[in-house]
Every structure is written in C-alpha cells, then in structure tokens.
Scaffold this motif. Structure first.
Motif, PDB file in Angstrom:
ATOM      1  N   ILE A 195      45.426  46.084  49.672  1.00 37.20           N
ATOM      2  CA  ILE A 195      44.509  45.276  48.875  1.00 37.20           C
ATOM      3  C   ILE A 195      44.923  43.810  48.923  1.00 37.20           C
ATOM      4  O   ILE A 195      46.056  43.465  48.606  1.00 37.20           O
ATOM      5  N   ASN A 196      43.989  42.991  49.330  1.00 34.29           N
ATOM      6  CA  ASN A 196      44.183  41.544  49.285  1.00 34.29           C
ATOM      7  C   ASN A 196      43.378  40.998  48.132  1.00 34.29           C
ATOM      8  O   ASN A 196      42.224  41.378  47.951  1.00 34.29           O
ATOM      9  N   GLU A 197      43.970  40.125  47.374  1.00 32.80           N
ATOM     10  CA  GLU A 197      43.221  39.457  46.295  1.00 32.80           C
ATOM     11  C   GLU A 197      43.370  37.954  46.532  1.00 32.80           C
ATOM     12  O   GLU A 197      44.412  37.373  46.214  1.00 32.80           O
ATOM     13  N   ARG A 198      42.375  37.385  47.139  1.00 36.50           N
ATOM     14  CA  ARG A 198      42.458  35.971  47.519  1.00 36.50           C
ATOM     15  C   ARG A 198      41.117  35.268  47.334  1.00 36.50           C
ATOM     16  O   ARG A 198      40.062  35.902  47.409  1.00 36.50           O
ATOM     17  N   LYS A 199      41.218  33.951  47.199  1.00 33.31           N
ATOM     18  CA  LYS A 199      39.994  33.182  46.980  1.00 33.31           C
ATOM     19  C   LYS A 199      40.271  31.722  47.322  1.00 33.31           C
ATOM     20  O   LYS A 199      41.404  31.254  47.154  1.00 33.31           O
ATOM     21  N   VAL A 200      39.234  31.024  47.783  1.00 27.12           N
ATOM     22  CA  VAL A 200      39.379  29.575  47.972  1.00 27.12           C
ATOM     23  C   VAL A 200      39.049  28.885  46.640  1.00 27.12           C
ATOM     24  O   VAL A 200      38.356  29.461  45.792  1.00 27.12           O
ATOM     25  N   ALA A 201      39.522  27.661  46.483  1.00 28.40           N
ATOM     26  CA  ALA A 201      39.226  26.939  45.243  1.00 28.40           C
ATOM     27  C   ALA A 201      37.802  26.398  45.276  1.00 28.40           C
ATOM     28  O   ALA A 201      37.105  26.354  44.266  1.00 28.40           O
ATOM     29  N   ARG A 249      29.702  30.001  41.621  1.00 27.15           N
ATOM     30  CA  ARG A 249      30.160  31.205  42.324  1.00 27.15           C
ATOM     31  C   ARG A 249      31.683  31.333  42.353  1.00 27.15           C
ATOM     32  O   ARG A 249      32.213  32.437  42.414  1.00 27.15           O
ATOM     33  N   SER A 250      32.371  30.204  42.319  1.00 32.38           N
ATOM     34  CA  SER A 250      33.832  30.281  42.269  1.00 32.38           C
ATOM     35  C   SER A 250      34.259  30.894  40.937  1.00 32.38           C
ATOM     36  O   SER A 250      35.197  31.706  40.885  1.00 32.38           O
ATOM     37  N   ALA A 251      33.546  30.552  39.862  1.00 27.79           N
ATOM     38  CA  ALA A 251      33.881  31.126  38.546  1.00 27.79           C
ATOM     39  C   ALA A 251      33.637  32.640  38.569  1.00 27.79           C
ATOM     40  O   ALA A 251      34.446  33.421  38.051  1.00 27.79           O
ATOM     41  N   VAL A 252      32.527  33.067  39.211  1.00 29.11           N
ATOM     42  CA  VAL A 252      32.257  34.506  39.300  1.00 29.11           C
ATOM     43  C   VAL A 252      33.317  35.194  40.171  1.00 29.11           C
ATOM     44  O   VAL A 252      33.848  36.252  39.825  1.00 29.11           O
ATOM     45  N   GLY A 253      33.656  34.568  41.308  1.00 31.33           N
ATOM     46  CA  GLY A 253      34.683  35.142  42.192  1.00 31.33           C
ATOM     47  C   GLY A 253      35.994  35.340  41.440  1.00 31.33           C
ATOM     48  O   GLY A 253      36.658  36.372  41.579  1.00 31.33           O
TER      49      GLY A 253
END
Ligand SMILES: Cc1cc2nc3c(=O)[nH]c(=O)nc-3n(C[C@H](O)[C@H](O)[C@H](O)COP(=O)(O)OP(=O)(O)OC[C@H]3O[C@@H](n4cnc5c(N)ncnc54)[C@H](O)[C@@H]3O)c2cc1C
Length: 496
Positions: free
Chosen positions: A264-270, A330-334
């Motif tokens: 499992i990867n948990e990653r996101k861009v800012a 969408r970043s807030a939802v992500g």
C-alpha cells in the motif's frame, strides 16, 4: 493542429476526463503509451457519487447494466458480527455499490468516447512538454518511433502513479509505502451463498475482505504481514489457507482469474495544477486499494476540472479563480480520502489480542448507533464529499436541512442532473417570477434557462455544473447570484 486539451493517459480517469471535456465541446486528444487497454480487474467498486456524476454524461447506465449491485458491508470477528452497514438507504438515484472490474469500466468509457467521435490513441507516449503562458508544447512518441510536437492549450496528466507529467513538473509525491504486504485473488468461491454484500473479517491474524464481483466470482484481499519486496504471484493454495484460517469455513477457492501481491502506497502531491498543466487520478494521489476509493476519487477529479476548463476555454469565464479552485478542492478531498483509508487500514491491521478485543468491542458499540451507520454509509458511498472551504463558495444564508455552499445538492427523482448536456451550466433553484427569468436570460452559457423548484420554500440556491452548491440564500436575494458570478469571473455577455 493545435488542440484545446491533451489528456495523457487513458486509464479510467483519463477516459472520464475526455468524456467530460468532449461533451462540453472541447477539442481533445487522449493518448496512452500502452498498446492495449488493461485486462486487469483492479478497481472493482463504483460508488454512488461517481455514478451520479457520470449520469451527467449519460455514461452510468451502460456501467450499471454490466455490473452487479451490492447493498451492504459486514464486518465480522470470527462468527460475531461487529457491524452491518446498509447502502440501500442512502438518498441517491444509485443506492448501492456497483461492482464492475476496472477493465470493464475502461471498456465502456472508451466505447462511449468512440461513439462521440474520439479515438484513444494507443501506443503513443507523452515524453516531455514545455509549458508557457499561452500553451503547452507536448512531445509524443508513437509506437513506430516517430515523434510529434503537439500544441495544446492545456495538458492534463492522467498518467497514473508513475506519472511523467508529475515528474516533469518536479512535484514531490509526498507520503509512504506501508510495510504490510497484501494478496489479491479474483476467484470462484464454492460454498459461499450469494448475499450481494461485502464481507470484511477482522481476524486475529489479519484482515480478510471478500467482494462479490458476479454470481460466480469474488475478489479476496488479505494482508500477509511484512514480506519485504516479494512480488511473486501468490498461489491458490496460499489463498485457500487464508480463507480456511480467517473465513467462515468450508469455502473452496478455484478458477483464479487474477492472483497478485501488492503493497500500500499512501502518497499525494501538494498541488494539482501548475499554470496550464494539471494532474488528476493516481498521478496526483494514491491510497490503499482496500478502501476502494482510488479510481472513484480520480474520476471525481475529472468531473471537477472539466466544467471549469470548458467555461474558461470557451471564453465564458476568466481562468482565475475557477482553475485554481480545482487544486484547492480536490487536494482537500485527496487528503481526506488518504486519511480515512489509512485509518481504516490501520484499524484492520491492529495486532495484539487485548488491542483487537478492545477495537472489536468499541467498533461494535459505535456501529450499533443508527446515526453512525448512516454517516459511515454516506462517507463510503462518497455522497458526503463536499468542498466546505472552497474559494468558489459564496457567503450564504444557510437553513438547516437544505444544502449549504460547498455541499452536494440533492438529486430529486425525475429531475435531470445539473451539468448534463453539452454546456456546463449553473442551475438556479428558486421560486420563478418575471424578474428572476429576466435575470437568468442575461446569462446564456452560464445559467440554465429554466428555473428549478427550490429545495425549500423561501430559499434560493445556485448549483454548479458538478452538482455542488455554490450559493444558498433567501428567495428575494437572487441578485446575489449576479454578484457571485462576477466574483468568480463569469460575466453576463448581455449586461457588461
Ligand atoms: C489491486 C488493486 C485494487 C484496486 N481496487 C480499487 C477499488 O476497488 N476502487 C477504486 O476506486 N480504486 C481501486 N484501485 C485503484 C485504481 O486501480 C486506481 O486508482 C486507478 O487505476 C487510477 O486510474 P488512473 O486513470 O488515474 O491511472 P491508471 O489506471 O494507472 O492509468 C494511467 C494510464 O496512463 C498511461 N500512461 C502512463 N504514462 C504515460 C505517458 N507518459 N504517456 C501516455 N500514457 C501514459 C498508462 O499506460 C495507463 O493506461 C485498485 C488498485 C489496485 C492495484
């Protein structure tokens, strides 16, 4: 020839993006470096909110016809039920989870595009791009090796977890790879009567989740501890051993269609935007597949961005703040989805007899409360997603029981969804009168010409083309709508 938008990547998110942009009349090209569509079933679940949003393009029915409806989620500890969540009481035209292999979702979206005149260009890779103030020059490498320079007004990177677009933007993919390893098996399960529900077992040795795909096929997911970087295909015997140990007993796995291991990867861009370049889907955020939210979140990115880009590209609205709101919303939802799926995974993976016993006891108490079950059902069906802190929310006079700015507007039976059709129009929900009609007529291309019935007497709501409330006020303040539209850069061609 210059295009409005280049969509890089034709996974489910790129396809949904192209569907949305095409129906709003933009000139789109969509390319994918792979020669063929995936044949893997990866994302299995389409949640209610995704189906509602795809209804606007007329895509959902084909998906529903091809998929299977699931109406509940069970969490068990051995033979004891900890929670039973029903999905068929959420208020939506789609009160169920739709089980459909991702390969089928992609096939149907692809077919929808073809019917509407867009062919996915396969075997075509975006290798680099140069963005300036007024365009993006993209380098495409075709399967035969020749290179093409394509000028696009906008580039959208829907190119998955290893996104070329994200790498070239230099955006950090912030987060972690979790130490636990998981196995996945799409198999036939004999001895398991069909109930049309998702079963999750919190066994003392780990999690076992069983998702019904069709009458004779199930997805089994289980964690197998920290096995390092083992990527070997699990065996059917391994799957059977886990079913015997953690399942209800006497289930026989056979006829495997897909066996795989994953971490499992948990990653996101800012940030999801850099000028004329956007990221959507796995290119911007990846989470635990156990939560079943990755593809859904990505498709909803597409539905958020497409109408904004269409209004800007058609010259109806100014680029800012409409386009900047995409990343903020969408970043807030992500972030929320990452946190929620991360929490759910951590709770399922809890070790130690005492901790597990406390977890099971507390969970059974909490899920015993009807309001909690209702809330959780709204979260997992993604109906509760909203944009409470969006810069596109007007200051509103909110009355309890009706949608506030940033919230999903209710979808009423027999009423076409807001944002359907070929133009992204806002809808006004208010008591109709001559003055309001005159006002609406001044905003062609921005406001739906017909005024819809208000959600409550005495109220007025402006709803965005993606079905979220922009403004909620009282019926006499319809002029606030004009002020609002000017604030977000959408002008009336007849009154400026
Ligand atoms: C085992 C598993 C189970 C899952 N279960 C669920 C679930 O139940 N529900 C859910 O919502 N999600 C689930 N997911 C997650 C889901 O599969 C992903 O979130 C989804 O595929 C993301 O779609 P995407 O279009 O963003 O990216 P992808 O599906 O990765 O598509 C990206 C596309 O871009 C193409 N591409 C890449 N680079 C380039 C380039 N430079 N030029 C052109 N093309 C390029 C690739 O070939 C690919 O076709 C699961 C994932 C896995 C692995």
């Amino acid at each position: 020839m210059k295009v409005d938008v280049l969509v890089a990547g034709a996974g489910p998110v790129g396809l949904a993006m192209a569907v949305e942009l095409e129906r709003y009349g933009l000139h789109v090209r969509i390319v994918d470096k792979a020669a063929e569509r995936t044949d893997k079933s990866k994302a299995l679940v389409l949640w209610s909110r995704t189906l509602e949003l795809l209804d606007r393009a007329g895509c959902s029915q084909a998906l529903i016809d091809a998929g299977g409806k699931v109406s509940g989620v069970n969490i068990v500890d051995g033979s004891r039920q900890i929670a039973h969540l029903v999905l068929d009481r959420v208020i939506t035209p789609h009160a169920y989870a739709l089980m459909l292999p991702q390969s089928e979702t992609e096939r149907l979206l692809d077919e929808h595009l073809q019917v509407n005149g867009i062919q996915v260009e396969r075997g075509v890779e975006l290798t680099q791009f140069a963005a300036s103030a007024d365009q993006v020059v993209c380098t495409l490498r075709h399967a035969e090796g020749q290179e093409e320079q394509l000028e696009a007004s906008w580039l959208i990177g829907c190119d998955g977890a290893h996104s070329t677009v994200r790498h070239q933007l230099g955006f950090e993919f912030i987060g972690d790879t979790l130490p636990s390893n998981w196995i996945l098996a799409d198999v036939h399960l004999g001895g398991l009567p069909w109930r049309g529900e998702i079963d999750i077992a919190w066994h003392s040795d780990g999690v076992l989740a069983i998702f019904p795909i069709s009458q004779d096929r199930y997805r089994v997911i289980a964690d197998v501890g920290d096995a390092g970087d083992d990527t070997s295909e699990p065996t059917l015997q391994e799957v059977q051993a886990i079913l015997d140990q953690r399942g209800p007993g006497e289930i026989q796995a056979s006829a495997p269609v897909w066996l795989a291991r994953f971490r499992i990867n948990e990653r996101k861009v800012a940030d999801y935007r850099a000028g004329r370049v956007f990221l959507a889907g796995d290119a911007a955020h990846i989470h635990s597949p156990a939560g079943g939210q990755g593809m859904n979140t990505g498709i909803q990115d597409a539905c958020n961005l497409a109408w904004k880009l269409a209004l800007v590209q058609r010259g109806i609205c100014a680029a800012e703040p409409l386009l900047d709101s995409y990343s903020l919303e969408r970043s807030a939802v992500g972030k929320q989805v990452l946190e929620a799926t991360g929490r759910a995974t951590a709770i399922g993976l809890m070790t130690g007899e005492i901790k597990q016993s406390i977890r099971n006891h507390v969970a059974s108490l909490i899920f015993g409360l009807a309001p909690v079950r209702k809330k959780v059902a709204e979260v997992i069906t993604e109906l509760s997603i909203g944009y409470p802190h969006s810069p596109l929310n007007a200051e509103s006079l909110h009355s309890p029981g009706s949608p506030a700015a940033g919230e999903r507007a209710p979808i009423r039976p027999q009423e076409p969804p807001v944002g359907a059709g070929g133009t992204p129009l806002f809808a006004l929900f208010a008591e109709a009168n001559a003055a309001v009609s005159d006002f609406v007529a001044r905003y062609p291309g921005v406001l739906e010409p017909n005024i819809r019935k208000p959600f409550h007497e005495g109220g007025l709501w402006l709803v965005r083309p993606d079905g979220y409330t922009a403004l909620a006020t009282t019926h006499d303040r319809w002029d606030d709508v004009g002020t609002y539209l000017r604030q977000i850069g959408c002008y009336s061609p007849t009154s400026e």
